[in-house]
Design a protein around this motif. Structure first.
Motif, PDB file in Angstrom:
ATOM      1  N   ALA A   8       0.836  -1.255   0.001  1.00 11.43           N
ATOM      2  CA  ALA A   8       0.149   0.140  -0.180  1.00 11.43           C
ATOM      3  C   ALA A   8       0.906   1.483   0.196  1.00 11.43           C
ATOM      4  O   ALA A   8       0.358   2.252  -0.374  1.00 11.43           O
ATOM      5  N   SER A   9       2.065   1.148   0.378  1.00 14.32           N
ATOM      6  CA  SER A   9       2.866   2.447   0.456  1.00 14.32           C
ATOM      7  C   SER A   9       3.616   2.704  -0.889  1.00 14.32           C
ATOM      8  O   SER A   9       4.142   3.684  -1.134  1.00 14.32           O
ATOM      9  N   GLY A  10       3.243   1.830  -1.890  1.00 10.05           N
ATOM     10  CA  GLY A  10       3.879   1.916  -3.290  1.00 10.05           C
ATOM     11  C   GLY A  10       2.866   2.813  -4.021  1.00 10.05           C
ATOM     12  O   GLY A  10       1.972   3.449  -3.726  1.00 10.05           O
ATOM     13  N   ALA A  11       3.453   3.344  -5.190  1.00 10.05           N
ATOM     14  CA  ALA A  11       2.677   4.539  -5.920  1.00 10.05           C
ATOM     15  C   ALA A  11       1.504   3.568  -6.561  1.00 10.05           C
ATOM     16  O   ALA A  11       0.476   4.653  -6.639  1.00 10.05           O
ATOM     17  N   THR A  12       1.300   2.498  -6.876  1.00 14.02           N
ATOM     18  CA  THR A  12       0.132   2.042  -7.348  1.00 14.02           C
ATOM     19  C   THR A  12      -0.797   1.519  -6.070  1.00 14.02           C
ATOM     20  O   THR A  12      -1.837   1.615  -6.149  1.00 14.02           O
ATOM     21  N   GLY A  13      -0.071   0.820  -5.141  1.00 11.52           N
ATOM     22  CA  GLY A  13      -1.168   0.323  -4.163  1.00 11.52           C
ATOM     23  C   GLY A  13      -1.541   1.496  -3.376  1.00 11.52           C
ATOM     24  O   GLY A  13      -2.681   1.466  -2.836  1.00 11.52           O
ATOM     25  N   SER A  14      -0.863   2.974  -3.471  1.00 10.27           N
ATOM     26  CA  SER A  14      -1.478   3.770  -2.363  1.00 10.27           C
ATOM     27  C   SER A  14      -2.814   4.240  -3.436  1.00 10.27           C
ATOM     28  O   SER A  14      -3.890   4.716  -2.698  1.00 10.27           O
ATOM     29  N   GLN A  15      -2.605   4.450  -4.433  1.00 11.02           N
ATOM     30  CA  GLN A  15      -3.622   4.630  -5.503  1.00 11.02           C
ATOM     31  C   GLN A  15      -4.995   3.682  -5.168  1.00 11.02           C
ATOM     32  O   GLN A  15      -6.280   4.047  -5.259  1.00 11.02           O
ATOM     33  N   LEU A  16      -4.697   2.318  -5.225  1.00  8.70           N
ATOM     34  CA  LEU A  16      -5.827   1.118  -4.924  1.00  8.70           C
ATOM     35  C   LEU A  16      -6.490   1.469  -3.472  1.00  8.70           C
ATOM     36  O   LEU A  16      -7.572   1.659  -3.497  1.00  8.70           O
ATOM     37  N   VAL A  17      -5.681   2.089  -2.509  1.00 11.59           N
ATOM     38  CA  VAL A  17      -6.181   2.138  -1.296  1.00 11.59           C
ATOM     39  C   VAL A  17      -7.229   3.417  -1.457  1.00 11.59           C
ATOM     40  O   VAL A  17      -8.336   3.307  -0.765  1.00 11.59           O
ATOM     41  N   GLU A  18      -6.782   4.441  -1.887  1.00 13.68           N
ATOM     42  CA  GLU A  18      -7.632   5.657  -2.036  1.00 13.68           C
ATOM     43  C   GLU A  18      -8.923   5.255  -2.911  1.00 13.68           C
ATOM     44  O   GLU A  18      -9.840   5.793  -2.244  1.00 13.68           O
ATOM     45  N   ASN A 211      -5.279   4.692 -12.753  1.00 15.83           N
ATOM     46  CA  ASN A 211      -6.424   3.574 -13.603  1.00 15.83           C
ATOM     47  C   ASN A 211      -6.153   2.129 -13.066  1.00 15.83           C
ATOM     48  O   ASN A 211      -7.134   1.426 -12.927  1.00 15.83           O
ATOM     49  N   VAL A 212      -5.113   1.853 -12.764  1.00 22.31           N
ATOM     50  CA  VAL A 212      -4.983   0.515 -12.276  1.00 22.31           C
ATOM     51  C   VAL A 212      -5.546   0.288 -11.063  1.00 22.31           C
ATOM     52  O   VAL A 212      -6.180  -0.758 -10.718  1.00 22.31           O
ATOM     53  N   GLY A 213      -5.433   1.119 -10.074  1.00 24.17           N
ATOM     54  CA  GLY A 213      -6.030   1.172  -8.946  1.00 24.17           C
ATOM     55  C   GLY A 213      -7.353   1.066  -8.803  1.00 24.17           C
ATOM     56  O   GLY A 213      -8.091   0.332  -8.221  1.00 24.17           O
ATOM     57  N   HIS A 214      -8.032   1.862  -9.855  1.00 22.06           N
ATOM     58  CA  HIS A 214      -9.735   2.012 -10.183  1.00 22.06           C
ATOM     59  C   HIS A 214      -9.955   0.693 -10.585  1.00 22.06           C
ATOM     60  O   HIS A 214     -10.972   0.060 -10.125  1.00 22.06           O
ATOM     61  N   PHE A 215      -9.335  -0.116 -11.443  1.00 22.14           N
ATOM     62  CA  PHE A 215      -9.732  -1.289 -11.843  1.00 22.14           C
ATOM     63  C   PHE A 215      -9.631  -2.403 -11.044  1.00 22.14           C
ATOM     64  O   PHE A 215     -10.513  -3.125 -10.743  1.00 22.14           O
ATOM     65  N   MET A 216      -8.603  -2.498 -10.159  1.00 23.38           N
ATOM     66  CA  MET A 216      -8.482  -3.445  -9.082  1.00 23.38           C
ATOM     67  C   MET A 216      -9.621  -3.045  -7.984  1.00 23.38           C
ATOM     68  O   MET A 216     -10.463  -4.129  -7.520  1.00 23.38           O
ATOM     69  N   ALA A 217      -9.823  -2.052  -7.630  1.00 21.13           N
ATOM     70  CA  ALA A 217     -10.911  -1.714  -6.608  1.00 21.13           C
ATOM     71  C   ALA A 217     -12.200  -2.024  -7.330  1.00 21.13           C
ATOM     72  O   ALA A 217     -13.210  -2.473  -6.540  1.00 21.13           O
ATOM     73  N   SER A 218     -12.465  -1.885  -8.601  1.00 25.36           N
ATOM     74  CA  SER A 218     -13.646  -2.121  -9.444  1.00 25.36           C
ATOM     75  C   SER A 218     -13.957  -3.737  -9.303  1.00 25.36           C
ATOM     76  O   SER A 218     -15.048  -4.115  -9.193  1.00 25.36           O
ATOM     77  N   LEU A 219     -12.892  -4.526  -9.722  1.00 27.62           N
ATOM     78  CA  LEU A 219     -12.886  -5.753  -9.499  1.00 27.62           C
ATOM     79  C   LEU A 219     -13.452  -6.429  -8.148  1.00 27.62           C
ATOM     80  O   LEU A 219     -14.390  -7.407  -7.915  1.00 27.62           O
ATOM     81  N   ILE A 220     -12.864  -5.739  -6.959  1.00 33.56           N
ATOM     82  CA  ILE A 220     -13.384  -6.044  -5.659  1.00 33.56           C
ATOM     83  C   ILE A 220     -14.728  -5.602  -5.443  1.00 33.56           C
ATOM     84  O   ILE A 220     -15.611  -6.483  -4.842  1.00 33.56           O
TER      85      ILE A 220
END
Length: 245
Positions: A8-18, A211-220
């Motif tokens: 979650a502290s990474g550049a993409t992981g933090s976007q997923l959390v948000e 966008n990657v974070g958004h897609f991963m969150a949408s999958l969940i």
């Protein structure tokens, strides 16, 4: 829904959390150092920060952490430094994936947990026998020899494909394969494909981390979207770069 995010502290992981917080989920994150996290996370009642080194947690501790989670997402990756690339843990992503899956399976849950892994277009989905050029095969072969993180990504996805498989009672999975990652401030149009539509080595596209974070969150969050992609390794491109193909 409670979701565990590692990396979650990474550049993409933090976007997923948000994105998950925007969707009003409860989120747990495991980070070695909370210092680098956004200040707002410390006061968000829907976010639990667990300060620990993931692979140093005991099996019992990991089992307790995932016990109330309906989904687990991994955005783990290696720091692009000499130490991050060549020193231990060289199988960070694979070992974390295996241990998290073992923790999930230990709970003997009635309904399967969603597991979302961030992977890479440089890794083929061998379930589909994806074809690549001879030149790209040569480059990938060199990457396997010279860059342990590439092998780690391959093994992590292969673990889900071959060890968890398509009919596991405890875990359903998706391995998301972004092309070249870039930073953007807002979610934009993006496209999802079963396999790469361009060479990851010689004609790579781009996709924003948000966008990657958004897609991963949408999958969940979206069961219909999950049903479409579960057990697969979808590739994501920002629409701008699809148009440039």
């Amino acid at each position: 829904m409670t979701i565990l995010v590692v990396g979650a502290s990474g550049a993409t992981g933090s976007q997923l959390v948000e994105q998950l917080l925007i969707q009003k989920h409860k989120v747990k994150v495991i980070v070695r150092s909370p210092v680098k996290l956004p200040e707002a996370w410390n006061t968000n009642d829907n976010l639990q920060i667990i300060s620990a080194s993931l692979l140093e947690l005991s099996d019992h501790e990991m089992s307790v952490i995932v016990s109330d989670c309906k989904a687990v997402a991994s955005c783990l990756g290696h720091n692009m430094t000499f130490k991050g690339i060549y020193r231990q843990p060289r199988q960070l992503v694979t070992d974390a994936t295996r241990r998290l899956c073992n923790a999930i399976k230990s709970k003997n849950l009635q309904n399967p947990i969603k597991f979302v892994l961030m992977n890479t277009t440089g890794n083929r989905n061998r379930d589909l026998n994806e074809s690549i050029s001879f030149a790209q095969k040569c480059v990938i072969g060199l990457l396997r020899l010279l860059l342990p993180p590439h092998v780690d990504n391959e093994k992590a996805a292969d673990y889900l494909r071959t060890q968890i498989g398509q009919n596991n009672n405890s875990i359903e999975w998706v391995a998301v394969r972004p092309d070249g990652l870039i930073n953007e401030d807002e979610v934009t149009n993006y496209e999802i494909h079963k396999s790469p539509t361009r060479s990851a080595i010689f004609n790579a596209g781009k996709v924003s981390r948000i966008n990657v974070g958004h897609f991963m969150a949408s999958l969940i969050n979206d069961d219909n979207l999950w049903t479409t992609w579960k057990g697969q390794m979808p590739v994501i491109y920002s629409k701008l770069w699809v148009d440039k193909a």
